[in-house]
Design a protein around this motif. Structure first.
Motif, PDB file in Angstrom:
ATOM      1  N   LEU A   1      31.304 -85.006   1.049  1.00 33.45           N
ATOM      2  CA  LEU A   1      30.820 -83.801   0.373  1.00 33.45           C
ATOM      3  C   LEU A   1      29.595 -83.219   1.055  1.00 33.45           C
ATOM      4  CD1 LEU A   1      31.326 -82.141  -2.232  1.00 33.45           C
ATOM      5  CD2 LEU A   1      29.758 -83.688  -3.396  1.00 33.45           C
TER       6      LEU A   1
ATOM      7  N   CYS B   1      27.755 -78.088   1.839  1.00 34.53           N
ATOM      8  CA  CYS B   1      27.490 -78.059   0.402  1.00 34.53           C
ATOM      9  C   CYS B   1      26.295 -77.184   0.059  1.00 34.53           C
ATOM     10  CB  CYS B   1      27.250 -79.463  -0.132  1.00 34.53           C
ATOM     11  SG  CYS B   1      25.720 -80.169   0.431  1.00 34.53           S
ATOM     12  N   ALA B   2      25.775 -76.497   1.040  1.00 36.93           N
ATOM     13  CA  ALA B   2      24.536 -75.777   0.762  1.00 36.93           C
ATOM     14  C   ALA B   2      24.753 -74.530  -0.081  1.00 36.93           C
ATOM     15  CB  ALA B   2      23.842 -75.397   2.052  1.00 36.93           C
ATOM     16  N   GLY B   3      26.000 -74.173  -0.290  1.00 38.88           N
ATOM     17  CA  GLY B   3      26.248 -73.052  -1.182  1.00 38.88           C
ATOM     18  C   GLY B   3      26.147 -71.717  -0.489  1.00 38.88           C
TER      19      GLY B   3
ATOM     20  N   ARG C   1       7.828 -78.410   2.948  1.00 41.37           N
ATOM     21  CA  ARG C   1       8.992 -79.024   2.307  1.00 41.37           C
ATOM     22  C   ARG C   1      10.223 -78.788   3.183  1.00 41.37           C
ATOM     23  NH1 ARG C   1      10.808 -79.512  -3.468  1.00 41.37           N
ATOM     24  NH2 ARG C   1      12.815 -80.531  -3.212  1.00 41.37           N
TER      25      ARG C   1
ATOM     26  N   PRO D   1      13.742 -77.630   3.946  1.00 41.39           N
ATOM     27  CA  PRO D   1      14.686 -76.751   3.234  1.00 41.39           C
ATOM     28  C   PRO D   1      16.025 -77.478   3.087  1.00 41.39           C
ATOM     29  CG  PRO D   1      13.859 -75.745   5.273  1.00 41.39           C
ATOM     30  CD  PRO D   1      13.496 -77.177   5.316  1.00 41.39           C
ATOM     31  N   GLN D   2      16.124 -78.250   2.043  1.00 41.55           N
ATOM     32  CA  GLN D   2      17.251 -79.172   1.912  1.00 41.55           C
ATOM     33  C   GLN D   2      18.595 -78.451   1.811  1.00 41.55           C
ATOM     34  OE1 GLN D   2      16.080 -82.390  -0.571  1.00 41.55           O
ATOM     35  NE2 GLN D   2      18.169 -83.177  -0.779  1.00 41.55           N
ATOM     36  N   GLU D   3      18.540 -77.181   1.392  1.00 46.14           N
ATOM     37  CA  GLU D   3      19.791 -76.428   1.310  1.00 46.14           C
ATOM     38  C   GLU D   3      20.391 -76.210   2.691  1.00 46.14           C
ATOM     39  OE1 GLU D   3      16.820 -75.427   0.632  1.00 46.14           O
ATOM     40  OE2 GLU D   3      16.430 -73.324   1.116  1.00 46.14           O
ATOM     41  N   LEU D   4      19.571 -76.372   3.728  1.00 48.65           N
ATOM     42  CA  LEU D   4      20.070 -76.231   5.096  1.00 48.65           C
ATOM     43  C   LEU D   4      20.311 -77.587   5.760  1.00 48.65           C
ATOM     44  CD1 LEU D   4      17.942 -73.281   6.534  1.00 48.65           C
ATOM     45  CD2 LEU D   4      20.289 -73.265   5.704  1.00 48.65           C
TER      46      LEU D   4
ATOM     47  N   ARG E   1      18.193 -74.555  -3.046  1.00 49.18           N
ATOM     48  CA  ARG E   1      17.620 -75.872  -2.786  1.00 49.18           C
ATOM     49  C   ARG E   1      17.912 -76.831  -3.941  1.00 49.18           C
ATOM     50  NH1 ARG E   1      11.345 -76.104  -2.121  1.00 49.18           N
ATOM     51  NH2 ARG E   1      11.417 -76.335  -4.357  1.00 49.18           N
TER      52      ARG E   1
ATOM     53  N   ARG F   1      20.337 -76.635  -5.947  1.00 47.75           N
ATOM     54  CA  ARG F   1      21.769 -76.917  -5.925  1.00 47.75           C
ATOM     55  C   ARG F   1      22.064 -77.987  -4.872  1.00 47.75           C
ATOM     56  NH1 ARG F   1      23.427 -72.158  -4.719  1.00 47.75           N
ATOM     57  NH2 ARG F   1      22.912 -71.414  -6.787  1.00 47.75           N
ATOM     58  N   ALA F   2      21.387 -77.866  -3.741  1.00 46.37           N
ATOM     59  CA  ALA F   2      21.619 -78.846  -2.666  1.00 46.37           C
ATOM     60  C   ALA F   2      21.225 -80.253  -3.099  1.00 46.37           C
ATOM     61  CB  ALA F   2      20.827 -78.434  -1.423  1.00 46.37           C
ATOM     62  N   THR F   3      20.084 -80.363  -3.776  1.00 46.46           N
ATOM     63  CA  THR F   3      19.664 -81.702  -4.211  1.00 46.46           C
ATOM     64  C   THR F   3      20.590 -82.222  -5.309  1.00 46.46           C
ATOM     65  OG1 THR F   3      18.044 -80.648  -5.662  1.00 46.46           O
ATOM     66  CG2 THR F   3      17.232 -81.469  -3.588  1.00 46.46           C
TER      67      THR F   3
ATOM     68  N   VAL G   1      23.769 -81.458  -5.622  1.00 48.06           N
ATOM     69  CA  VAL G   1      25.027 -81.844  -4.963  1.00 48.06           C
ATOM     70  C   VAL G   1      24.861 -83.196  -4.284  1.00 48.06           C
ATOM     71  CG1 VAL G   1      26.537 -81.268  -3.026  1.00 48.06           C
ATOM     72  CG2 VAL G   1      25.938 -79.517  -4.677  1.00 48.06           C
TER      73      VAL G   1
END
Lengths: 382, 457
Positions: free
Chosen positions: A23, A27-29, A125, A127-130, B360, B362-364, B366
């Motif tokens: 997954l 998964c970053a949306g 921080r 950028p965990q979405e990336l 962000r 959402r990423a955590t 997930v």
């Protein structure tokens, strides 16, 4: 604190196709698209220790070039990280300490310096979405008390400081730190020049836990090291030079870094690396984004790239330190040949029994730790 | 009389003579004397009150309204500021720490069970001791923060007693394990009961007491706001009316003093409304987004620890009922699939992903879901093989899950506390300026009207 790797030993992976990252990938949306575009316009500046990544050679692309080719991000990889104390004094204090950007988008200090940088507010921080591959971080590194969940740092490579020795010179196998320190009474040995590792091993030998270091216990450990260092047979405090001292027979045993010994064993398979019964010190160098970086999206892309198990396995195969990335062992095993042998190397992939004996330095008040650093530097002549 | 005064003499007064009358008579009208309009007989003027007297009355009314607005507004702003500061410094942190206490205890409990299942691995024991130490620190923090709140203190006292009892049972289990495994399991079961019984109830009471205080602080922050705003509006209206009336009388566009007073009053009113609305908005957002997310995430964490506990005890005892309970708990987290894969749109973790406010978050979320899935794969391996190595791997995988949850919790906590900080920041210094601006307005109005009064002398 990587090894100085011998070029002729460098081998490059011919790994197969990417296996599932589960997954984790993609998964970053919906927002990642915009950020991707921003990353592509950025110029990434990475500062790391020397010989800590697979280079481009023999017509095979190294990690940096493959990253540039795959992402289109213009990356500059500088392998002149000067050491933690030097980086703090010369690179970070004059810039980050003055509220100015450091000029680096990623730096790779050792964990304790990363902790200090975070405490000073010098880190961005992640950028965990990336970084969907953040999910591949070994849980052992998610629980650092100073950064639960690894929101500000992402480990690069992990090492063990244990005991390397030549069985012929020691007169037989060593099994414990007690053996090593007894040997040091009369035989040339060397100690590592990193305070947290040398003092940590001395504390473990005394039955103390360096992961919750007490200042009195730590000073007692320095006393012990100081007494042994005063002996005429003492081989000195070293960094990576222990490899030369061991291989040339100038010392019979040394406090040593696991990755260097794995490298050295290619030429000297008779040399042994011991994770003593009392325990050994685990450390790691870790990627951070210094405050004021204007290329955070590109930095995140880099982190994500090196946390893909396929890419991480190529780095591991070259640097031969422990990877904090889950899935690397499987990638190496699937590659076959010498790489599959690495997958079975107990130093690169310690089993559970070994894992429970590893300690990471921690728990001390920063002021006390500074004083201990100063005292150790004095004792070690650093 | 100056030319300006002559030009602006109020209509309806003795206009024919105004241009030549001495200044002392300006504005004074003898109703018995008609104006001479080319010999035409004049219509007698209606008697009316002298203008300076009217202006003085207006001055008193305007100044009184401005001062009242300032005093009431300042009191209201002060109350709001104190209430938001109390929420920021006490109530909010107590709520956050209370959640942390529950999570720490759940972590301690799972670690205690893991230590018993695999005594050769010292890490669970260390994790247990760390979690208990953290729990005690958190309880001390709560104790220092709750202040004079008898129900909260009573609940806290019960929690402390229950924690002492709980740790005693865990230590008894540890000792008993050296001799008799069944007795050890009995102690551990009692410890678990203590956690889900006395401790959970006391923690619930502490949370209720703190939420009640949050509600009281919130209501307190609003007290008198309507009165202050109403006074502000009335003052502003009167200022405008006076300005219009004065303009009508003296044909001057604006009286500078009144204009300044009007602007100051308007600024004070708008500032108050905006600041208090902003504080309310930040507070509501903190409570509805930050704290509610915190509750959900804490529930995720505690539920996860419960699932791990049940699984480990089942592994130790072979109790199929507990195993089924662990599966049921897993379903609460990630839906119907036994491996935790999202096969249906339910489960707390799925909710966590769905309610994430940013990419962000959402990423955590997930990542948390994925790490839970890995834990559940580990569960299947433990059930199939059941050796110490798979148990260690299971605990490691669970650590991955729970540390990810902690990252989400950290974000929720930050969001909640930042919202409270914003709420406090919005009303900072409002009390002072809510008083000063209307007082300045009153002074300006008095000055403006006095200048006009002086013009009649």
């Amino acid at each position: 604190m990587p090894a100085t790797t011998v070029i002729s030993r460098r081998r490059l992976l011919q790994l197969g196709a990417v296996t599932s990252a589960g997954l984790a990938t993609g998964c970053a949306g919906g927002t990642s698209g915009d950020l991707d575009e921003r990353a592509e316009g950025q110029r990434l500046q990475v500062l790391n220790w020397s010989d800590y990544i697979d280079p481009t050679e023999d017509a095979t692309s190294g990690t940096v070039d493959r990253f540039v080719g795959a992402t289109g991000i213009d990356a500059t990889y500088d392998d002149t990280y000067p050491g933690n104390f030097e980086a703090l004094a010369d690179l970070f204090e004059p810039t980050l300490g003055q509220g100015k950007p450091s000029g680096w988008d990623i730096a790779v200090p050792t964990y304790w310096l990363a902790q200090r940088m975070l405490a000073k507010g010098w880190l961005e921080r992640i950028p965990q979405e990336l970084v969907p591959n953040h999910v591949n971080l070994d849980p052992a590194f998610l629980g650092m008390p100073w950064d639960r969940g690894a929101r500000f740092h992402l480990p690069w490579q992990v090492g063990i400081t244990g005991i390397a020795y030549d069985p012929r010179a020691t007169g037989g196998p060593l099994t414990s730190l007690a053996d090593f320190f007894a040997l040091a009474e009369s035989t040339p040995v060397s100690f590592i020049g990193e305070m947290r590792e040398a003092v940590g091993l001395a504390m473990l030998a005394a039955g103390q836990d360096p992961s919750a270091a007490d200042v009195d216990d730590a000073n007692a450990a320095v006393d012990r090291l100081e007494a042994l260092a005063a002996r005429p047979t003492f081989g000195g405090f070293t960094f990576e030079e222990f490899s030369d001292l061991l291989s040339s027979g100038q010392v019979a045993a040394a406090m040593a870094w696991s990755g260097d010994i794995v490298q050295l064993q290619r030429d000297r398979p008779d040399l042994q690396f011991l994770i003593p019964g009392e325990g050994a010190i685990r450390w790691f160098d870790t990627m951070v984004i210094p405050a004021g970086s204007t290329n955070r999206a590109a930095a995140a892309k880099w982190m994500d790239w090196v946390y893909d198990p396929v890419n991480a396995a190529k780095i591991t195969a070259w640097v031969q330190y422990i990877s904090p990335v889950l899935g690397v062992r499987e990638e190496l095993a699937a590659a076959g040949g010498d790489l599959a042998a690495l997958a079975d190397d107990p130093i690169l992939f310690p089993d559970v029994e070994t894992e429970v004996r590893l300690r990471t330095w921690g728990g001390m008040d920063l002021g006390d730790e500074d004083a201990l650093d100063a005292r150790f530097a004095d004792v070690a002549g650093l | 009389m100056s030319a300006e005064q002559a030009a602006t003499a109020a209509p309806g007064s003795t206009t024919a003579t105004a241009a030549t009358a001495p200044a002392a008579s300006a504005g004074r009208v003898d109703p018995s004397v008609g104006s001479d309009r080319g010999g035409l007989s004049a219509r007698p003027l209606a008697p009316r009150r002298a203008t300076p007297e009217v202006l003085r009355q207006w001055s008193v009314v305007v100044a009184a309204l401005c001062i009242a607005f300032g005093v009431v507004g300042s009191v209201v702003a002060g109350n709001t500021q104190r209430a938001t500061e109390r929420i920021r410094d006490n109530t909010g942190p107590v709520l956050v720490t209370t959640q942390s206490v529950l999570a720490s205890l759940a972590e301690a409990d799972a670690a205690a069970v893991a230590a018993q299942v695999n005594p050769a691995d010292p890490r669970p024991r260390r994790a247990y001791l760390d979690a208990i130490a953290r729990t005690n620190e958190q309880l001390e923090d709560v104790s220092a923060l709750i202040g004079d709140d008898p129900p909260a203190h009573a609940a806290l006292k019960d929690i402390n007693v229950a924690v002492t009892g709980y740790t005693g049972l865990v230590e008894s289990a540890r000792t008993a394990q050296l001799f008799d495994d069944a007795t050890a399991q009995g102690f551990l079961a009692q410890a678990g009961d203590r956690l889900s019984g006395d401790l959970a109830r006391a923690a619930g009471r502490l949370e209720d007491a703190t939420l009640a205080r949050l509600e009281a602080d919130d209501v307190g922050a609003l007290g008198g706001r309507a009165i202050a705003i109403a006074l502000g509006i009335v003052a502003l209206t009167v200022l405008l009316v006076v300005q219009l009336r004065l303009t009508g009388r003296v044909r001057r566009l604006v009286n500078p003093g009144l204009a300044v007073a009007t602007v100051l009053t308007l600024v004070a009113l708008v500032w108050q409304v905006a600041a208090i609305s902003s504080a309310r908005s930040s507070f509501t957002q903190a409570r509805d987004d930050g704290f509610q997310s915190l509750l959900v995430t804490s529930q995720v964490q505690s539920t996860g620890f419960g699932a791990l506990r049940d699984e480990l005890v089942a592994q130790r005892s072979g109790d199929l009922g507990l195993r089924a309970a662990a599966d049921a708990t897993a379903e609460q987290l990630a839906g119907g699939s036994s491996t935790g894969t999202v096969s249906s749109n339910d489960g707390l973790l799925v909710e966590l992903v769905a309610t994430a406010d940013s990419a962000r978050e959402r990423a955590t979320a997930v990542e948390t879901l994925e790490r839970w899935r890995r834990y559940r794969i580990g569960v299947q391996q433990v059930r199939a093989l059941g050796n110490d190595q798979t148990v260690s791997a299971l605990v490691s995988a669970f650590n991955g899950f729970t540390f990810s949850v902690e990252a989400v919790l950290g974000d929720n906590r930050d969001q909640f506390l930042l919202g409270l900080e914003d709420a406090t920041g919005a009303v900072q210094r409002l009390a002072l300026w809510a008083l000063i601006l209307p007082l300045l307005a009153a002074a300006a109005a008095l000055g403006g009207l006095q200048v006009r009064i002086n013009e009649y002398r």
